[in-house]
Every structure is written in structure tokens, then in C-alpha cells.
Design a protein around this motif. Structure first.
Motif, mmCIF file in Angstrom:
data_model
loop_
_atom_site.group_PDB
_atom_site.id
_atom_site.type_symbol
_atom_site.label_atom_id
_atom_site.label_comp_id
_atom_site.label_asym_id
_atom_site.label_seq_id
_atom_site.Cartn_x
_atom_site.Cartn_y
_atom_site.Cartn_z
ATOM 1 N N ALA A 61 0.845 -1.195 0.000
ATOM 2 C CA ALA A 61 0.000 0.000 0.000
ATOM 3 C C ALA A 61 0.877 1.240 0.000
ATOM 4 O O ALA A 61 1.896 1.283 0.691
ATOM 5 C CB ALA A 61 -0.920 0.002 1.224
ATOM 6 N N CYS A 62 0.473 2.210 -0.792
ATOM 7 C CA CYS A 62 1.164 3.509 -0.866
ATOM 8 C C CYS A 62 0.093 4.582 -0.652
ATOM 9 O O CYS A 62 -0.183 5.373 -1.554
ATOM 10 C CB CYS A 62 1.853 3.700 -2.209
ATOM 11 N N PRO A 63 -0.543 4.611 0.531
ATOM 12 C CA PRO A 63 -1.726 5.452 0.719
ATOM 13 C C PRO A 63 -1.495 6.937 0.496
ATOM 14 O O PRO A 63 -2.382 7.623 0.019
ATOM 15 C CB PRO A 63 -2.161 5.166 2.152
ATOM 16 N N GLY A 64 -0.323 7.462 0.803
ATOM 17 C CA GLY A 64 -0.071 8.874 0.599
ATOM 18 C C GLY A 64 0.465 9.181 -0.778
ATOM 19 O O GLY A 64 0.689 10.341 -1.118
ATOM 20 N N SER A 65 0.666 8.141 -1.598
ATOM 21 C CA SER A 65 1.305 8.338 -2.894
ATOM 22 C C SER A 65 0.437 7.954 -4.081
ATOM 23 O O SER A 65 0.630 8.442 -5.172
ATOM 24 C CB SER A 65 2.603 7.531 -2.959
ATOM 25 N N GLY A 66 -0.491 7.046 -3.907
ATOM 26 C CA GLY A 66 -1.337 6.604 -5.007
ATOM 27 C C GLY A 66 -1.722 5.144 -4.839
ATOM 28 O O GLY A 66 -1.518 4.543 -3.796
ATOM 29 N N SER A 104 2.961 -1.504 -10.075
ATOM 30 C CA SER A 104 2.499 -0.395 -10.892
ATOM 31 C C SER A 104 1.839 0.618 -9.955
ATOM 32 O O SER A 104 0.930 0.263 -9.206
ATOM 33 C CB SER A 104 1.478 -0.888 -11.927
ATOM 34 N N LEU A 105 2.324 1.845 -9.978
ATOM 35 C CA LEU A 105 1.731 2.916 -9.177
ATOM 36 C C LEU A 105 0.927 3.796 -10.120
ATOM 37 O O LEU A 105 1.456 4.291 -11.121
ATOM 38 C CB LEU A 105 2.815 3.749 -8.490
ATOM 39 N N THR A 106 -0.353 3.962 -9.824
ATOM 40 C CA THR A 106 -1.225 4.820 -10.627
ATOM 41 C C THR A 106 -1.900 5.828 -9.714
ATOM 42 O O THR A 106 -1.857 5.704 -8.490
ATOM 43 C CB THR A 106 -2.292 3.986 -11.365
ATOM 44 N N GLN A 107 -2.515 6.825 -10.313
ATOM 45 C CA GLN A 107 -3.225 7.863 -9.572
ATOM 46 C C GLN A 107 -2.322 8.496 -8.512
ATOM 47 O O GLN A 107 -2.753 8.745 -7.381
ATOM 48 C CB GLN A 107 -4.500 7.304 -8.937
ATOM 49 N N ALA A 108 -1.070 8.732 -8.882
ATOM 50 C CA ALA A 108 -0.111 9.292 -7.932
ATOM 51 C C ALA A 108 -0.572 10.671 -7.459
ATOM 52 O O ALA A 108 -1.111 11.464 -8.228
ATOM 53 C CB ALA A 108 1.269 9.388 -8.576
ATOM 54 N N THR A 109 -0.340 10.940 -6.188
ATOM 55 C CA THR A 109 -0.755 12.213 -5.587
ATOM 56 C C THR A 109 0.289 13.302 -5.788
ATOM 57 O O THR A 109 0.058 14.443 -5.423
ATOM 58 C CB THR A 109 -1.019 12.025 -4.085
ATOM 59 N N GLN A 110 1.451 12.941 -6.335
ATOM 60 C CA GLN A 110 2.501 13.911 -6.642
ATOM 61 C C GLN A 110 3.070 13.547 -8.007
ATOM 62 O O GLN A 110 2.967 12.402 -8.432
ATOM 63 C CB GLN A 110 3.610 13.865 -5.585
ATOM 64 N N PRO A 111 3.654 14.487 -8.723
ATOM 65 C CA PRO A 111 4.254 14.141 -10.007
ATOM 66 C C PRO A 111 5.387 13.122 -9.821
ATOM 67 O O PRO A 111 6.197 13.242 -8.914
ATOM 68 C CB PRO A 111 4.804 15.474 -10.523
ATOM 69 N N MET A 112 5.407 12.117 -10.681
ATOM 70 C CA MET A 112 6.436 11.090 -10.627
ATOM 71 C C MET A 112 7.603 11.520 -11.515
ATOM 72 O O MET A 112 7.785 11.030 -12.622
ATOM 73 C CB MET A 112 5.872 9.737 -11.070
ATOM 74 N N VAL A 113 8.361 12.466 -11.027
ATOM 75 C CA VAL A 113 9.502 13.003 -11.753
ATOM 76 C C VAL A 113 10.781 12.527 -11.076
ATOM 77 O O VAL A 113 10.768 12.055 -9.939
ATOM 78 C CB VAL A 113 9.455 14.553 -11.803
#
Length: 146
Positions: A61-66, A104-113
């Protein structure tokens, strides 16, 4: 300070007894590659079980990230309580069998840069929980966390 670190937790979910650890779980390196969209990434880490009993990755789980999904296995729990996660074999004859976990991380809450950090909690059937911080766009060196 390094771009990413691997942190370890010894406790299971609040209100539950601690999970017995089957052996030291080593995690890393952990990194991510951004998708063409800025709000998605492919994450990967190497997991090595140095214990004598097999284990299984059963949740991430990545609750704060997506939203995160395991690409090379399934983290589904069946009504009988069994999981069909990602098997992490035990060391046999002093030889370790590292497993590459891919997410696979989707709907990220921050830009994945490049340089973004993505903290995720992974849970093992016997080895408890660990927090992994994936660094996006930066190849990390092997960590040696017990």
C-alpha cells in the motif's frame, strides 16, 4: 542524505500481536521509473529471505502516494484467509534466492519526476511489515537492511 532509504518496522497492524519473523528479509535496491504520464510509475525492488522458512509478500500500500498493484503476482485474499501473493523462498544450503517484486503505481498524488520519493508499506505472511521508499528515476545501490 541519500535519495531513498529502506526502513524496517517490527510491529504488525495496530491492535494485533507482532508477527513472528521467519528470518531476516532483505529489501533493496528499490527504484521507480516514471511513466509517460507524470502521475504513474513502475516500481521495483529485490526481496531476499535469508531465513530458513519460506515467506510470501501478501500486501502493498502507498496510501499517501497513489494506488499500487503487484505486477508479477496477486495480493488477493480468499474467503478462507489464504493469500496468493508473491512467494519469497527461504535460503537453502546457504544460497539465497532473491525475488524481483514489480509494482504499478497509478493515480499518484505527486508528479512522478526524477527524484520523487514514494513510501510504500509491504506486508509479508510471516515476516511482518516493512516500509520501502522508492526513488523515482534514480538507480539505487544495494541496501543491506535486516
Amino acid at each position: 542524505m541519500p535519495a531513498a532509504a529502506v526502513l524496517l518496522l517490527g510491529a504488525s497492524e495496530p491492535g494485533h500481536a507482532m508477527t513472528q519473523v521467519s528470518g531476516p528479509i532483505q529489501i533493496g535496491p528499490s527504484q521507480g521509473d516514471p511513466d509517460d504520464q507524470d502521475h504513474a510509475a513502475q516500481l521495483s525492488t529485490t526481496i531476499t529471505n535469508q531465513g530458513t522458512l519460506p515467506d510470501r509478500l501478501i500486501n502493498a500500500a502507498c496510501p499517501g502516494s497513489g494506488h499500487v498493484a503487484l505486477l508479477n503476482g496477486s495480493m488477493r485474499q480468499y474467503p478462507n484467509g489464504q493469500y496468493n501473493g508473491l512467494d519469497i523462498p527461504a535460503a537453502t544450503g546457504g544460497q539465497y534466492q532473491p525475488v524481483q517484486a514489480q509494482f504499478s503505481l497509478t493515480q499518484a498524488t505527486q508528479p512522478m519526476v526524477r527524484g520523487a520519493l514514494v513510501p510504500c508499506t509491504v506486508s509479508f505472511e510471516h515476516g511482518g511489515q516493512r516500509i520501502i521508499v522508492f526513488s523515482i528515476g534514480i538507480k539505487e545501490t544495494q541496501t543491506d537492511e535486516p
